[in-house]
Design a protein around this motif. Structure first.
Motif, mmCIF file in Angstrom:
data_model
loop_
_atom_site.group_PDB
_atom_site.id
_atom_site.type_symbol
_atom_site.label_atom_id
_atom_site.label_comp_id
_atom_site.label_asym_id
_atom_site.label_seq_id
_atom_site.Cartn_x
_atom_site.Cartn_y
_atom_site.Cartn_z
ATOM 1 N N UNK A 59 -51.738 65.714 -11.478
ATOM 2 C CA UNK A 59 -52.297 64.941 -10.369
ATOM 3 C C UNK A 59 -51.426 65.058 -9.123
ATOM 4 N N UNK A 60 -50.948 66.257 -8.914
ATOM 5 C CA UNK A 60 -50.101 66.501 -7.750
ATOM 6 C C UNK A 60 -50.277 67.952 -7.313
ATOM 7 N N UNK A 61 -50.310 68.180 -6.007
ATOM 8 C CA UNK A 61 -50.449 69.538 -5.485
ATOM 9 C C UNK A 61 -49.610 69.696 -4.227
ATOM 10 N N UNK A 62 -49.117 70.915 -4.034
ATOM 11 C CA UNK A 62 -48.368 71.278 -2.833
ATOM 12 C C UNK A 62 -49.017 72.531 -2.253
ATOM 13 N N UNK A 63 -49.352 72.490 -0.970
ATOM 14 C CA UNK A 63 -49.905 73.656 -0.289
ATOM 15 C C UNK A 63 -48.886 74.140 0.726
ATOM 16 N N UNK A 64 -48.475 75.396 0.579
ATOM 17 C CA UNK A 64 -47.505 75.982 1.488
ATOM 18 C C UNK A 64 -48.122 77.118 2.285
ATOM 19 N N UNK A 65 -47.856 77.154 3.572
ATOM 20 C CA UNK A 65 -48.358 78.214 4.445
ATOM 21 C C UNK A 65 -47.549 78.167 5.730
ATOM 22 N N UNK A 66 -47.838 79.081 6.648
ATOM 23 C CA UNK A 66 -47.184 79.021 7.956
ATOM 24 C C UNK A 66 -48.188 78.934 9.100
ATOM 25 N N UNK A 81 -60.935 73.257 -6.979
ATOM 26 C CA UNK A 81 -60.405 72.821 -8.275
ATOM 27 C C UNK A 81 -60.687 71.341 -8.529
ATOM 28 N N UNK A 82 -60.513 70.517 -7.510
ATOM 29 C CA UNK A 82 -60.755 69.083 -7.690
ATOM 30 C C UNK A 82 -62.221 68.793 -7.986
ATOM 31 N N UNK A 83 -63.116 69.462 -7.273
ATOM 32 C CA UNK A 83 -64.544 69.239 -7.503
ATOM 33 C C UNK A 83 -64.956 69.705 -8.896
ATOM 34 N N UNK A 84 -64.363 70.809 -9.357
ATOM 35 C CA UNK A 84 -64.650 71.265 -10.719
ATOM 36 C C UNK A 84 -64.112 70.273 -11.740
ATOM 37 N N UNK A 85 -62.926 69.716 -11.470
ATOM 38 C CA UNK A 85 -62.342 68.740 -12.389
ATOM 39 C C UNK A 85 -63.168 67.464 -12.452
ATOM 40 N N UNK A 97 -58.630 76.568 -12.879
ATOM 41 C CA UNK A 97 -57.406 75.818 -13.089
ATOM 42 C C UNK A 97 -57.602 74.356 -13.404
ATOM 43 N N UNK A 98 -58.616 74.017 -14.183
ATOM 44 C CA UNK A 98 -58.863 72.639 -14.586
ATOM 45 C C UNK A 98 -58.584 72.520 -16.073
ATOM 46 N N UNK A 99 -57.764 71.543 -16.450
ATOM 47 C CA UNK A 99 -57.517 71.327 -17.865
ATOM 48 C C UNK A 99 -58.772 70.768 -18.516
ATOM 49 N N UNK A 116 -55.536 68.610 -13.303
ATOM 50 C CA UNK A 116 -55.507 70.013 -12.919
ATOM 51 C C UNK A 116 -54.436 70.753 -13.708
ATOM 52 N N UNK A 117 -54.686 72.017 -13.965
ATOM 53 C CA UNK A 117 -53.741 72.857 -14.687
ATOM 54 C C UNK A 117 -52.531 73.138 -13.811
ATOM 55 N N UNK A 118 -51.341 72.960 -14.364
ATOM 56 C CA UNK A 118 -50.113 73.211 -13.615
ATOM 57 C C UNK A 118 -49.910 74.707 -13.414
ATOM 58 N N UNK A 119 -49.296 75.064 -12.290
ATOM 59 C CA UNK A 119 -49.015 76.462 -12.011
ATOM 60 C C UNK A 119 -48.781 76.690 -10.532
ATOM 61 N N UNK A 120 -48.468 77.946 -10.193
ATOM 62 C CA UNK A 120 -48.242 78.339 -8.801
ATOM 63 C C UNK A 120 -49.074 79.591 -8.536
ATOM 64 N N UNK A 121 -49.869 79.559 -7.459
ATOM 65 C CA UNK A 121 -50.731 80.685 -7.116
ATOM 66 C C UNK A 121 -50.554 81.026 -5.633
ATOM 67 N N UNK A 122 -50.134 82.241 -5.353
ATOM 68 C CA UNK A 122 -50.069 82.707 -3.968
ATOM 69 C C UNK A 122 -51.296 83.576 -3.698
ATOM 70 N N UNK A 123 -51.987 83.291 -2.613
ATOM 71 C CA UNK A 123 -53.209 84.018 -2.270
ATOM 72 C C UNK A 123 -53.077 84.588 -0.865
ATOM 73 N N UNK A 124 -53.274 85.888 -0.758
ATOM 74 C CA UNK A 124 -53.193 86.595 0.522
ATOM 75 C C UNK A 124 -54.541 87.263 0.766
ATOM 76 N N UNK A 125 -55.092 87.154 1.970
ATOM 77 C CA UNK A 125 -56.426 87.732 2.202
ATOM 78 C C UNK A 125 -56.437 89.244 2.082
#
Length: 589
Positions: A59-66, A81-85, A97-99, A116-125
């Motif tokens: 029940x925690x998320x961090x979004x990192x970007x510049x 992910x939240x809507x699917x959960x 990524x939903x438990x 939500x499933x724990x993990x780290x995902x980096x996405x680049x277009x």
């Protein structure tokens, strides 16, 4: 239902403030029963070319970007992910990524709460430029909508991963808003509105792009000695000024000067312009033949004029209606006068195009390549523009985007003419990050975000939306029944009530068209009641759902109504009365 999530949001960098504001609103719209579930969301600056979504706990998320827009795109993925959960019947929960509990495959939001499933995902277009060109003109959705509608629409584009927003300050039908003799005009109102949309796009971190059709002038500039020559065979249409006439050319350049000076003084940033030779534009007079070299010289003069206000401004060239010979002339221009400021050539992917040509690099001489991607229709042009409601073309769009890699195509600018293109633009944004993304997953994300559907109702909606791409009228009655059955579960935002209505009405209009065509083969009088019903629903779509009033140019009703409408007019004994006609429009417009 009350809000499902009690959000604690921390914003640790200025560029994420807009994403945090949208998060509070959109996550707050996720509804559910029982006590609200606490969820912590943190935005942090991170060195990445896209975004990093980290879920350290369920029940925690961090979004990192510049970049601002990448924070919002990352929020879009978290919403997915939240809507699917929150969907008790989410069969594909693990894919996003939903438990999932072991008892019957129910999502963990049932009884146990959001997880939500724990993990780290980096996405680049995968694709650098993901721009949506949505010109407000011709009486279309983007001209008649109001601030709340357009802000929500632009937010949807940013959440699905857009990098830019484009518009055209279209002079057709408009008096010159900068001329002192003009008073409380349509153009004054629309130009202020367009600046508002561009300002909000900028607030979202999107690149602002302007389409420039250089020699299209205002209606009060159509003086006989300045006006260009229109010619159907030479693709010249619109309110054109002759660029070979010195006085008219001065007017053309002054029009651009005053517009861009106004934008600069209004604090609006412009990342690039996209110059288009035709539709509208061109001149068929002898002095302007061949026209394309005249157009290219005009592009240079326009760029010299407006780059005073926007130093370093790049210019793309739109490939709409561009011939092979003209592409060769463009290459000389790119390697010569435009070398320092040319951006890319936007190859036109419109009707019947499902991938970029394999030899496109050879055909364009290796110049920087982009794509002008027409999304205002489904599989083919039978439903182009606003004929029957929503456009569904996620498979066609994916096919085009998957060909970008081999062609070294750096980006796309979608072409939209109505709110009917919303699903296609949403899908294009997501596919711009990952062209291999499953279109079924995209359709389900769309159904959750736009309609708050879940379980079997969501899957039915997604199936209908994807099936509609092939425009199979024989399936329309089944679509209509399915949509009518799930309609009571649909919840749309107050500024987007059109979103579901346009899907249901498409099914209804196609169902009636199928019946009418069948009845016409037997007895045209028997088709009359269905024709009346169909036209009534068309009026509902255009007036009550889309809010259309005075339609113009490509959107005139005589181009939007089915072929059987002539039979209906005969039955009504109305016909086409009077001597006013709209003129000849190019067949491939």
């Amino acid at each position: 239902m009350d809000g499902l999530v009690e959000l604690e949001c921390r914003c640790l960098c200025p560029e994420a403030k807009e994403a945090a504001r949208i998060a509070a609103e959109r996550i707050g719209e996720i509804s559910g029963s029982g006590a609200p579930i606490p969820f912590r969301l943190t935005f942090v600056e991170r060195e990445t070319e896209g975004y990093v979504l980290e879920i350290p706990a369920s029940r925690e998320a961090v979004i990192g970007a510049k970049r601002r827009r990448d924070f919002i795109a990352g929020l879009g993925q978290l919403l997915h992910r939240l809507l699917a959960a929150a969907d008790p019947g989410c069969s594909g929960a693990k894919a996003v990524g939903v438990e999932v509990e072991d008892d019957g495959g129910q999502a963990a939001s049932v009884n146990g709460g959001l997880s939500l499933q724990a993990g780290v995902w980096e996405t680049v277009p995968s694709i650098k430029d993901r721009i949506h060109y949505m010109p407000g003109h011709f009486g279309n959705s983007f001209e008649v909508c109001w601030s709340g509608e357009m802000r929500r629409y632009l937010e949807d584009m940013a959440l699905s991963g857009a990098s830019g927003y484009g518009d055209w300050f279209d002079p057709n039908d408009m008096p010159d808003p900068y001329n002192p003799h003009v008073y409380h005009s349509t153009s004054m109102f629309l130009w202020r509105r367009k600046k508002e949309w561009l300002s909000y796009s900028q607030q979202l971190g999107l690149d602002n792009v302007l389409v420039v059709t250089p020699n299209v002038g205002y209606v009060d500039q159509m003086r006989p000695e300045w006006v260009g020559v229109r010619n159907h065979q030479l693709r010249v249409q619109g309110q054109v000024l002759c660029p070979s006439n010195p006085q008219a050319r001065e007017v053309i350049l002054d029009n651009q000067k005053r517009l861009f000076e106004d934008l600069m003084r209004s604090g609006i940033l412009i990342s690039k312009i996209v110059c288009a030779p035709y539709d509208d534009g061109g001149c068929a007079c002898p002095a302007c033949q061949p026209y394309y070299p005249v157009f290219l010289q005009l592009v240079k003069d326009v760029h010299d004029t407006v780059s005073v206000f926007y130093p370093g401004l790049k210019a793309d060239i739109c490939g709409w209606w561009t011939s092979e010979e003209e592409s060769g002339q463009l290459l000389e221009f790119v390697n010569g006068p435009a070398r320092a400021w040319f951006g890319s050539f936007q190859f036109s992917a419109s009707y019947g195009v499902f991938e970029l040509p394999e030899d496109i690099r050879v055909r364009t001489g290796g110049m920087n390549l982009g794509c002008f991607l027409h999304i205002g229709f489904s599989h083919d042009r039978r439903d182009v523009y606003t004929k029957t409601g929503v456009h569904s073309a996620s498979r066609r769009i994916r096919s085009v985007l998957k060909s970008f890699g081999r062609s070294e195509c750096a980006g796309f600018m979608t072409y939209n003419e109505s709110f009917g293109d919303h699903f296609n633009a949403f899908a294009a944004g997501l596919l711009g990050w990952n062209p291999d993304r499953d279109v079924g997953e995209i359709a389900e994300f769309y159904g959750r975000l736009m309609f708050r559907l879940s379980g079997s109702a969501l899957r039915k909606l997604a199936d209908v939306l994807l099936e509609m791409e092939m425009l199979d009228g024989k399936r329309a009655a089944d679509w209509s029944d399915t949509l009518r059955g799930i309609k009571r579960e649909v919840r749309t935002h107050e500024s987007q009530e059109w979103a579901f209505e346009q899907i249901w009405l498409k099914a209804e209009l196609m169902r009636l068209d199928e019946r009418i065509e069948q009845q016409l083969t037997e007895n045209k009088d028997a088709a009359y009641p269905a024709m009346r019903e169909r036209l009534s629903l068309t009026e509902r779509l255009w007036r009550r759902v889309y809010g259309f009033g005075v339609l113009r140019h490509i959107l005139i009703p005589e181009r939007m109504l089915p072929d059987w409408h002539n039979v209906y007019c005969d039955l009504e004994r109305t016909g086409n009365v009077g001597g006013i006609r709209s003129g000849v429009m190019a067949e491939d417009a």
